[in-house]
Write an enzyme that holds these catalytic residues in place. Structure first.
Site, PDB file in Angstrom:
ATOM      1  N   ARG A  52       0.757  -1.089   0.114  1.00  0.00           N
ATOM      2  CA  ARG A  52      -0.142   0.142  -0.263  1.00  0.00           C
ATOM      3  C   ARG A  52       0.883   1.412   0.019  1.00  0.00           C
ATOM      4  NH1 ARG A  52      -4.247  -2.692  -1.491  1.00  0.00           N
ATOM      5  NH2 ARG A  52      -5.859  -2.619  -0.164  1.00  0.00           N
ATOM      6  N   HIS A  92      -1.130   0.686 -10.180  1.00  0.00           N
ATOM      7  CA  HIS A  92      -1.994  -0.495  -9.286  1.00  0.00           C
ATOM      8  C   HIS A  92      -2.420  -1.572 -10.099  1.00  0.00           C
ATOM      9  CE1 HIS A  92      -3.982  -0.922  -5.081  1.00  0.00           C
ATOM     10  NE2 HIS A  92      -3.942  -2.073  -5.748  1.00  0.00           N
TER      11      HIS A  92
END
Lengths: 307, 307
Positions: free
Chosen positions: B222, B270
């Site tokens: 993350r 991502h």
């Protein structure tokens, strides 16, 4: 008996391993040639043209490079056997290079880096390996080892070669007649062809047009296999998606080359393969042993074919 | 009985496979919720805060993402079991992403691309995999599968986890006390930690300084695990060599972020993992079956730990 060595890298480890493998042979490091009449073997990647012709007793050349163009380009090359030193298992580092760049193109890294340059967040499809077709041009030791690794990883792999043959799990295309079909089914084309005159410019405007739209080129063979202007045109037209080039017509690539700044071209400074001294030295030693025992040499270059 | 689905991708294939696996359950696609009293199961990556609290009969949440931070960040999250849907075998696409980026850093691709931007031909060492140390932060299903693949490829692999454990051929470091030693031996650090409050900012000025000079970061966890300013400073000082980032504190990464233009940072939007519907649906179905049979659910999230 003496062996003249011109290693493509720091000499100490080459000298150490060659001396250990050939205790009865004197190893001389080029350009310290000494008495030329004593040199029977040359273990070289390349030498300036005419240097090998100065060795009157030369009986064998052990070629340290996978491509024979530098040696065969010597107009004064003596008519002695040239023995390859690459192993049938291919090269660990070249296989790694192929896997790395095929994964990069499979996962659209060049396109993402182009997006990054424009500060653009743009996810692209995440394909499975089985949904990506890879075509290996040239199934010599380097190409075949790489093709098998890609096949085992799960890619849909084909190869293009000179003559028909079978390879488990690899679709083999052969000859000029089947080049168009091979290219048409290959989203990622990896060039590992030998540097022969017949294959000069094989990747050109016409053959790029035979590839699928969005396809990629990975050139690990020689710069002379690719027509640079045609590659740039195919990228600029949007027909090809990206290219990774490790080899060039002129090396180092001149600073003014337009290839450096192209947003879809990755330039690598000819670093695809790491020569593994401990794999090569036994191949040299085996042929030196055969030479002295009067046995036929193995793994010889066919000068007419150029590899 | 109804299941509320909010799939992270085109719904048709999710609907098809869920209906096939759960023929007795009505599948409703969010936001078409229908009668809320009929919904016992939610299969979601995330939903707007408070949405799940509107389902009075909810008995189970099947979390479609590997990281639970989006779900657990909902202040109105109902107190029902949250079941993970990732498989013990990890994710094929995440393992591929780790292999790709570790190979890229192992072969110095980011440095070559920085050289390319300066039209500079600068070959770097070609290391063997056994000469490259890789450290995987987090050995959950995703991290462990990736670590095993890297180990089998030949890299020198370590892992950092919360509690001591054994993994064949992987040097396992654990706890805060061993983080410095883990980082000090890892040239390439791959972050696959869970997104928990305790691990926020774990990659910062102090921990970057514990890494070897020239080391690389691959962040697939993350954005909140990494202090961006500290990363840029470590790259600019020359202490770290390169970074590849797939996740960011704000996604999409804002166009004005300095990360886009940094010459040693690779920005990916991502895309590390492709959710495999056919791997996830059986995990959902198994827990639905257990729910209806009155058996204990499996693979549950520990809310206190955050994963």
């Amino acid at each position: 008996v003496a062996l003249l060595l011109n290693p493509p890298g720091p000499p100490p480890e080459w000298l150490r391993q060659l001396k250990a493998a050939l205790p009865d042979v004197e190893i001389r490091l080029w350009p310290e040639v000494g008495n030329r009449d004593e040199i029977e073997i040359a273990a070289v990647g390349s030498l300036p043209h005419g240097e090998l012709a100065k060795l009157p007793k030369l009986r064998m050349i052990a070629s340290l490079f996978a491509g024979q163009d530098l040696l065969l380009g010597d107009p004064l090359l003596p008519d002695v056997p040239i023995a390859r030193t690459d192993t049938a298992e291919g090269s660990t580092s070249m296989t790694e290079t192929v896997l790395l760049h095929v994964l990069r193109h499979h996962r659209f890294l060049p396109q993402y880096q182009d997006s990054q340059a424009r500060h653009e967040w743009k996810p692209l499809p995440r394909l499975r390996p089985r949904d990506t077709t890879v075509g290996i041009m040239g199934l010599g030791p380097l190409g075949l080892a790489a093709a098998k690794t890609l096949r085992d990883y799960g890619f849909d792999v084909a190869g293009w070669v000179r003559r028909p043959r079978e390879e488990a799990g690899i679709a083999v295309f052969y000859g000029e007649d089947q080049l168009a079909a091979f290219l048409a089914r290959s989203m990622i084309v990896v060039n590992l062809l030998p540097p022969t005159p017949a294959l000069r410019d094989v990747l050109n405007r016409e053959t790029f047009a035979q590839m699928p739209k969005g396809g990629s080129i990975v050139n690990l063979g020689r710069g002379t296999h690719v027509v640079d202007e045609d590659l740039v045109a195919a990228l600029d037209s949007g027909h090809l998606g990206a290219a990774t080039l490790d080899v060039f017509r002129q090396e180092p690539l001149p600073a003014e080359s337009p290839l450096w700044a192209h947003p879809r071209i990755t330039v690598m400074p000819h670093v695809a393969r790491r020569l593994e001294i401990d794999e090569i030295v036994p191949r040299i030693a085996e042929n030196v042993r055969r030479l002295h025992a009067g046995q036929p040499l193995v793994n010889l270059v066919d000068r007419a074919l150029g590899y």
